[in-house]
Design a protein around this motif. Structure first.
Motif, PDB file in Angstrom:
ATOM      1  N   ARG A  48       3.376  39.862  22.013  1.00 27.73           N
ATOM      2  CA  ARG A  48       4.454  40.464  23.207  1.00 27.73           C
ATOM      3  C   ARG A  48       3.850  41.425  24.310  1.00 27.73           C
ATOM      4  NH1 ARG A  48       9.852  38.676  22.112  1.00 27.73           N
ATOM      5  NH2 ARG A  48      10.405  40.132  23.780  1.00 27.73           N
ATOM      6  N   GLU A 101       1.905  39.355  26.294  1.00 27.08           N
ATOM      7  CA  GLU A 101       2.602  38.593  27.386  1.00 27.08           C
ATOM      8  C   GLU A 101       3.370  39.416  28.449  1.00 27.08           C
ATOM      9  OE1 GLU A 101       5.511  36.690  24.709  1.00 27.08           O
ATOM     10  OE2 GLU A 101       4.329  35.274  24.020  1.00 27.08           O
ATOM     11  N   ARG A 154       0.428  40.256  31.208  1.00 21.38           N
ATOM     12  CA  ARG A 154       0.145  38.973  32.179  1.00 21.38           C
ATOM     13  C   ARG A 154       1.088  39.167  33.270  1.00 21.38           C
ATOM     14  NH1 ARG A 154      -1.050  34.413  28.026  1.00 21.38           N
ATOM     15  NH2 ARG A 154       0.109  35.969  26.725  1.00 21.38           N
ATOM     16  N   THR A 155       2.264  39.568  33.084  1.00 23.15           N
ATOM     17  CA  THR A 155       3.205  39.800  34.204  1.00 23.15           C
ATOM     18  C   THR A 155       3.230  40.716  35.350  1.00 23.15           C
ATOM     19  OG1 THR A 155       4.873  40.965  33.133  1.00 23.15           O
ATOM     20  CG2 THR A 155       4.984  38.480  32.584  1.00 23.15           C
TER      21      THR A 155
END
Length: 154
Positions: free
Chosen positions: A14, A17, A20-21
């Protein structure tokens, strides 16, 4: 998924993830330590303190202004120092060269950083000096000594 290893894996996925944003400037701030990840609960907590079942989303929080220090401006030209050290073929002479620059510890750390040499934040002046000498002159001398062929036995 109740074992700590499974939970750790799920959390790391998580976080990856989430990272990455992030835009490049926030990633850079995380990398240089001027920002940190902070855990914030996203669901309502009950009387027992448990969350509503949704995991908390990490967020990027800027570090407090009192702890962040700006890197000092280099007192010398790093490229000139790099060239001068490249011309020196002796560790002791390289150490004397750095001593003759009369740099403070923050200036020496900034020089090491500009030369691409990582030094611990709590490194002393002698530690930083030794690391600069080792990574600019010492490694070159070591490599040269290792690559020399052995003398012929006769």
């Amino acid at each position: 998924m109740t074992s700590p290893a499974d939970l750790s894996h799920a959390v790391l996925v998580r976080v990856a993830e989430f990272l990455r944003t992030l835009p490049a400037d926030q990633l850079a701030a995380l990398a240089d330590g001027s920002a940190r990840l902070q855990l914030a609960a996203t669901g309502a907590t009950g009387a027992t303190g448990a969350t509503s079942g949704r995991p908390a989303r990490p967020s990027v929080a800027p570090r407090s202004r009192g702890t962040a220090k700006a890197a000092p401006a280099p007192a010398v030209e790093p490229e000139k120092v790099r060239a001068d050290l490249a011309a020196i073929d002796d560790r002791a002479a390289a150490g004397r060269y750095l001593d003759d620059l009369r740099l403070t510890v923050p200036q020496l750390k900034a020089l090491a950083n500009n030369l691409g040499i990582a030094v611990p934040s709590r490194a002393t002046k002698a530690d930083v000096r030794r690391d600069i000498v080792q990574w600019t002159v010492g490694r070159r001398l070591d490599s040269s000594a290792i690559s020399r062929p052995a003398p012929a036995r006769g």
